[in-house]
Design a protein around this motif. Structure first.
Motif, mmCIF file in Angstrom:
data_model
loop_
_atom_site.group_PDB
_atom_site.id
_atom_site.type_symbol
_atom_site.label_atom_id
_atom_site.label_comp_id
_atom_site.label_asym_id
_atom_site.label_seq_id
_atom_site.Cartn_x
_atom_site.Cartn_y
_atom_site.Cartn_z
ATOM 1 N N SER A 33 8.746 -4.083 82.837
ATOM 2 C CA SER A 33 9.095 -2.711 82.248
ATOM 3 C C SER A 33 7.922 -1.861 82.388
ATOM 4 C CB SER A 33 9.377 -3.063 80.678
ATOM 5 O OG SER A 33 8.370 -3.614 80.029
ATOM 6 N N ILE A 36 7.633 -0.441 85.904
ATOM 7 C CA ILE A 36 8.856 0.713 86.040
ATOM 8 C C ILE A 36 8.507 2.035 85.202
ATOM 9 C CG2 ILE A 36 11.188 1.070 86.049
ATOM 10 C CD1 ILE A 36 11.591 -1.922 86.453
ATOM 11 N N GLY A 37 8.380 1.543 84.004
ATOM 12 C CA GLY A 37 8.266 2.721 82.917
ATOM 13 C C GLY A 37 6.936 3.532 83.139
ATOM 14 N N THR A 107 11.992 -0.487 79.381
ATOM 15 C CA THR A 107 11.498 0.734 80.415
ATOM 16 C C THR A 107 11.626 2.072 79.981
ATOM 17 O OG1 THR A 107 12.186 -0.842 82.347
ATOM 18 C CG2 THR A 107 11.784 1.562 82.670
#
Length: 223
Positions: A33, A36-37, A107
Motif C-alpha cells: 500500500s 502504490i499510495g 492504498t
C-alpha cells in the motif's frame, strides 16, 4: 498447577500461528500500500494549483478516484475483488489472498496521509529550492520527503494500525489471522478465554506499533 499450565500451552498453540498470520498480512499489506499510495500522494501534492507541477485536471481526476476508493467498505471490497485475488495469488481464501484487498483498501488512505504530510512543508523552503534551480525530482526527494519525514512516519504508523483492524475483519470471510481465530473459537465455540486473549494481543500490538511510531517520529523531528 499442571492443569493451568496445560491450558496455557494449548492457548499458546492456538494463538501463536494466528498471530504470525496477522503480522504476515499486515507487513506485506503495508509494504504494497505504501509502494502504490506514496507516489499517488506525491502526485496529489505537486499537481495542485500553484504547486511545482501544476496539473489541476489530473489532480481533480486522481483525487476523485481516491475518494471513491476510500468510500467502499472493506468487507464489500474484499468480496468484490475475489477474482483479482484469485488472479494474483491463485485463491481467495487464506492470509496471502487477504493481502490483495488489504493493500488495495489501504492504498487510498496512504495517498491522503502522504498528501497531508507533504502539504505541511513550508512553501518558503520549496521556493528557495526553486530559486536555486532545483528540478521537480530534487524537490520531491531532497526537500519534501526529508522535511516531512516525522509526519510521514506517524501517518504510516496510523496506516499499519488501520490495516490491523482490517485484517481482523478479513478473518470473517476466510482471511485467517487473529480475526478468524476470534470468530472460530471465541464466537462459534464459545471459548471466552481465546476471545479475550485475542483482544488483549490486538490491543498490545497496536500500542507497541503506536509507541514505536511516536518514538521514531520524535527522533526524526529532532534531526
Amino acid at each position: 498447577m499442571s492443569l493451568l499450565t496445560d491450558e496455557l500451552v494449548n492457548l499458546y498453540n492456538i494463538i501463536a500461528p494466528s498471530l504470525l498470520q496477522t503480522i504476515y498480512m499486515v507487513f506485506f499489506s503495508t509494504l504494497f500500500s505504501v509502494l502504490i499510495g506514496a507516489p499517488l500522494g506525491i502526485i496529489l501534492v505537486i499537481t495542485r494549483e500553484g504547486n511545482i507541477w501544476e496539473k489541476p485536471r489530473l489532480n481533480n481526476i486522481l483525487g476523485f478516484i481516491i475518494n471513491m476508493a476510500r468510500s467502499v467498505p472493506f468487507i464489500i471490497l474484499m468480496i468484490a475483488i475475489f477474482p483479482l485475488s484469485r488472479l494474483i495469488v491463485g485463491t481467495t481464501i487464506g492470509t496471502t489472498a487477504a493481502i490483495v484487498p488489504l493493500a488495495l483498501s489501504a492504498t487510498p488512505f496512504v495517498a491522503r496521509v502522504i498528501e497531508n504530510s507533504l502539504l505541511e512543508v513550508d512553501w518558503g523552503i520549496i521556493e528557495a529550492s526553486l530559486s536555486m534551480g532545483a528540478s521537480i525530482p530534487q524537490i520531491i526527494f531532497k526537500v519534501l520527503l526529508p522535511e516531512a519525514r516525522s509526519s510521514l512516519v506517524l501517518g504510516i504508523t496510523l496506516t499499519i494500525i488501520n490495516i490491523i483492524g482490517y485484517s481482523a475483519m478479513a478473518g470473517a470471510i476466510g482471511g485467517g489471522g487473529l480475526g478468524d481465530l476470534a470468530i472460530r473459537y471465541g464466537y462459534m465455540r464459545f471459548q471466552t478465554d481465546v476471545l479475550i486473549a485475542t483482544i488483549v494481543i490486538l490491543v498490545l500490538l497496536v500500542q507497541a506499533i503506536q509507541s514505536a511510531g511516536n518514538y521514531i517520529a520524535t527522533i526524526l523531528n529532532k534531526k
